[in-house]
Design a protein around this motif. Sequence first.
Motif, PDB file in Angstrom:
ATOM      1  N   HIS A   1       0.727  -1.277  -0.165  1.00 52.94           N
ATOM      2  CA  HIS A   1      -0.092  -0.117  -0.052  1.00 52.94           C
ATOM      3  C   HIS A   1       0.832   1.366   0.008  1.00 52.94           C
ATOM      4  O   HIS A   1       0.652   2.214  -0.773  1.00 52.94           O
ATOM      5  CB  HIS A   1      -0.767  -0.033   1.111  1.00 52.94           C
ATOM      6  N   VAL A   2       1.780   1.180   0.838  1.00 54.12           N
ATOM      7  CA  VAL A   2       2.637   2.466   1.037  1.00 54.12           C
ATOM      8  C   VAL A   2       3.602   2.697  -0.455  1.00 54.12           C
ATOM      9  O   VAL A   2       3.661   3.653  -0.860  1.00 54.12           O
ATOM     10  CB  VAL A   2       3.734   2.411   2.255  1.00 54.12           C
ATOM     11  N   LEU A   3       4.114   1.417  -0.922  1.00 54.28           N
ATOM     12  CA  LEU A   3       4.849   1.630  -2.237  1.00 54.28           C
ATOM     13  C   LEU A   3       3.652   2.179  -3.205  1.00 54.28           C
ATOM     14  O   LEU A   3       4.341   2.875  -4.141  1.00 54.28           O
ATOM     15  CB  LEU A   3       5.287   0.078  -2.379  1.00 54.28           C
ATOM     16  N   LYS A   4       2.593   1.683  -3.380  1.00 48.13           N
ATOM     17  CA  LYS A   4       1.692   2.355  -4.052  1.00 48.13           C
ATOM     18  C   LYS A   4       1.390   3.681  -4.055  1.00 48.13           C
ATOM     19  O   LYS A   4       1.444   4.492  -4.858  1.00 48.13           O
ATOM     20  CB  LYS A   4       0.350   1.480  -4.069  1.00 48.13           C
ATOM     21  N   LYS A   5       1.349   4.087  -2.846  1.00 49.52           N
ATOM     22  CA  LYS A   5       1.011   5.269  -2.531  1.00 49.52           C
ATOM     23  C   LYS A   5       2.161   6.471  -2.762  1.00 49.52           C
ATOM     24  O   LYS A   5       1.883   7.507  -3.291  1.00 49.52           O
ATOM     25  CB  LYS A   5       0.733   5.664  -0.970  1.00 49.52           C
ATOM     26  N   LEU A   6       3.410   5.910  -2.929  1.00 53.44           N
ATOM     27  CA  LEU A   6       4.627   6.631  -3.171  1.00 53.44           C
ATOM     28  C   LEU A   6       4.992   6.525  -4.640  1.00 53.44           C
ATOM     29  O   LEU A   6       5.919   7.083  -5.120  1.00 53.44           O
ATOM     30  CB  LEU A   6       5.694   6.216  -2.283  1.00 53.44           C
ATOM     31  N   ASN A   7       3.898   5.767  -5.519  1.00 48.98           N
ATOM     32  CA  ASN A   7       4.262   5.654  -6.690  1.00 48.98           C
ATOM     33  C   ASN A   7       5.589   4.742  -7.158  1.00 48.98           C
ATOM     34  O   ASN A   7       6.262   5.106  -8.151  1.00 48.98           O
ATOM     35  CB  ASN A   7       4.004   6.971  -7.698  1.00 48.98           C
ATOM     36  N   ILE A   8       5.788   3.767  -6.408  1.00 51.85           N
ATOM     37  CA  ILE A   8       7.202   2.910  -6.538  1.00 51.85           C
ATOM     38  C   ILE A   8       6.444   1.667  -7.233  1.00 51.85           C
ATOM     39  O   ILE A   8       5.816   0.885  -6.292  1.00 51.85           O
ATOM     40  CB  ILE A   8       7.909   2.787  -5.221  1.00 51.85           C
ATOM     41  N   GLN A   9       6.507   1.482  -8.291  1.00 54.17           N
ATOM     42  CA  GLN A   9       6.097   0.435  -9.053  1.00 54.17           C
ATOM     43  C   GLN A   9       7.230  -0.700  -9.354  1.00 54.17           C
ATOM     44  O   GLN A   9       8.315  -0.366  -9.252  1.00 54.17           O
ATOM     45  CB  GLN A   9       5.427   0.713 -10.278  1.00 54.17           C
ATOM     46  N   LYS A  10       6.348  -1.947  -9.805  1.00 56.66           N
ATOM     47  CA  LYS A  10       7.380  -3.074 -10.001  1.00 56.66           C
ATOM     48  C   LYS A  10       8.623  -2.924 -11.049  1.00 56.66           C
ATOM     49  O   LYS A  10       9.556  -3.403 -11.031  1.00 56.66           O
ATOM     50  CB  LYS A  10       6.604  -4.134 -10.317  1.00 56.66           C
ATOM     51  N   ASN A  11       8.237  -1.978 -11.849  1.00 55.76           N
ATOM     52  CA  ASN A  11       9.193  -1.535 -13.005  1.00 55.76           C
ATOM     53  C   ASN A  11      10.355  -0.808 -12.425  1.00 55.76           C
ATOM     54  O   ASN A  11      11.298  -0.431 -13.303  1.00 55.76           O
ATOM     55  CB  ASN A  11       8.574  -0.995 -14.052  1.00 55.76           C
ATOM     56  N   ASN A  12      10.293  -0.062 -11.291  1.00 59.24           N
ATOM     57  CA  ASN A  12      11.331   0.376 -10.511  1.00 59.24           C
ATOM     58  C   ASN A  12      12.436  -0.370 -10.393  1.00 59.24           C
ATOM     59  O   ASN A  12      12.370  -1.300  -9.703  1.00 59.24           O
ATOM     60  CB  ASN A  12      10.751   1.197  -9.379  1.00 59.24           C
ATOM     61  N   SER A  13      13.560  -0.084 -10.639  1.00 62.64           N
ATOM     62  CA  SER A  13      14.776  -0.906 -10.525  1.00 62.64           C
ATOM     63  C   SER A  13      15.137  -1.001  -9.186  1.00 62.64           C
ATOM     64  O   SER A  13      15.626  -2.066  -8.766  1.00 62.64           O
ATOM     65  CB  SER A  13      15.978  -0.095 -11.175  1.00 62.64           C
ATOM     66  N   GLU A  14      14.546  -0.191  -7.960  1.00 62.82           N
ATOM     67  CA  GLU A  14      14.999  -0.354  -6.708  1.00 62.82           C
ATOM     68  C   GLU A  14      13.796  -1.022  -6.072  1.00 62.82           C
ATOM     69  O   GLU A  14      13.691  -1.119  -4.723  1.00 62.82           O
ATOM     70  CB  GLU A  14      15.296   0.773  -6.187  1.00 62.82           C
ATOM     71  N   TYR A  15      12.797  -1.669  -6.841  1.00 65.59           N
ATOM     72  CA  TYR A  15      11.534  -2.235  -6.158  1.00 65.59           C
ATOM     73  C   TYR A  15      11.744  -3.171  -5.125  1.00 65.59           C
ATOM     74  O   TYR A  15      11.196  -2.923  -4.017  1.00 65.59           O
ATOM     75  CB  TYR A  15      10.340  -2.471  -7.258  1.00 65.59           C
ATOM     76  N   ASP A  16      12.442  -4.120  -5.410  1.00 73.47           N
ATOM     77  CA  ASP A  16      12.507  -5.164  -4.651  1.00 73.47           C
ATOM     78  C   ASP A  16      13.456  -4.806  -3.496  1.00 73.47           C
ATOM     79  O   ASP A  16      13.334  -5.408  -2.168  1.00 73.47           O
ATOM     80  CB  ASP A  16      13.614  -6.311  -5.293  1.00 73.47           C
ATOM     81  N   ASP A  17      14.490  -3.753  -3.539  1.00 73.73           N
ATOM     82  CA  ASP A  17      15.215  -3.468  -2.418  1.00 73.73           C
ATOM     83  C   ASP A  17      13.825  -2.709  -1.466  1.00 73.73           C
ATOM     84  O   ASP A  17      14.144  -2.810  -0.108  1.00 73.73           O
ATOM     85  CB  ASP A  17      16.064  -2.311  -2.770  1.00 73.73           C
ATOM     86  N   PHE A  18      13.341  -1.818  -1.840  1.00 76.14           N
ATOM     87  CA  PHE A  18      12.100  -1.131  -1.082  1.00 76.14           C
ATOM     88  C   PHE A  18      11.247  -2.219  -0.415  1.00 76.14           C
ATOM     89  O   PHE A  18      11.000  -2.136   0.648  1.00 76.14           O
ATOM     90  CB  PHE A  18      11.156  -0.229  -2.059  1.00 76.14           C
ATOM     91  N   LEU A  19      11.020  -3.427  -0.982  1.00 78.40           N
ATOM     92  CA  LEU A  19      10.043  -4.454  -0.793  1.00 78.40           C
ATOM     93  C   LEU A  19      10.719  -4.883   0.543  1.00 78.40           C
ATOM     94  O   LEU A  19      10.271  -5.182   1.522  1.00 78.40           O
ATOM     95  CB  LEU A  19       9.755  -5.248  -1.701  1.00 78.40           C
ATOM     96  N   GLN A  20      12.255  -5.380   0.237  1.00 77.10           N
ATOM     97  CA  GLN A  20      12.874  -6.028   1.507  1.00 77.10           C
ATOM     98  C   GLN A  20      13.088  -5.144   2.591  1.00 77.10           C
ATOM     99  O   GLN A  20      13.087  -5.600   3.723  1.00 77.10           O
ATOM    100  CB  GLN A  20      14.184  -6.443   0.852  1.00 77.10           C
ATOM    101  N   GLU A  21      13.380  -3.887   2.499  1.00 73.44           N
ATOM    102  CA  GLU A  21      13.491  -2.707   3.374  1.00 73.44           C
ATOM    103  C   GLU A  21      12.298  -2.658   4.390  1.00 73.44           C
ATOM    104  O   GLU A  21      12.095  -2.553   5.475  1.00 73.44           O
ATOM    105  CB  GLU A  21      13.922  -1.455   2.993  1.00 73.44           C
TER     106      GLU A  21
END
Length: 179
Positions: free
Chosen positions: A24-44
């Motif tokens: 939800h927070v990733l979506k709210k900040l417009n951090i999408q799966k095509n972002n090269s750092e998406y997995d890093d954000f998810l893990q964090e």
Amino acid sequence: MKAWTETEETTNQLFDQFEGVIYHVLKKLNIQKNNSEYDDFLQEGRLLLLESYQESQSNPLDSADAAKQFNTYLQRKLYWKFLHRITKKNIETVEFNQDWMQESEKDPYWFEVESDYKEFFRKLTKIQMITLQYMMQSDESVTEYAKRIGRTRSAVQQDILSIRKKLKKFLDKHSKLDS
């Protein structure tokens, strides 16, 4: 984060119940799966979930009220952590540093853009110029800087945002001229 001592069952319950908050927070900040750092954000975010659980006064798995309170706390913590990371990345991308102007002036094509840079600096307010100097020369946090100069953190953040917007506009204009 302290060493994780909870059972696998508790860990799985936490992820089942609260991992959606991360998305939800990733979506709210417009951090999408095509972002090269998406997995890093998810893990964090997952690590922050576990850390938040350790910090919580009550067990969010025990009651609906505790879960609701934890959910709100986790959302806020994720939001600010991710936003801080994005802001830091944006500042690093712009490469503000002490030698920024000196390096630019050594560029053999500097004369072609010198007036544009001067125009960029003229677009900054006096306070924004001072804030830009702080960004290039200081290691202190925005909060510490704001306290030192007697302003609120949000006012300084707004100045930084305005500077970035003006610089982005300048760089976009300049890059179009190069094409």
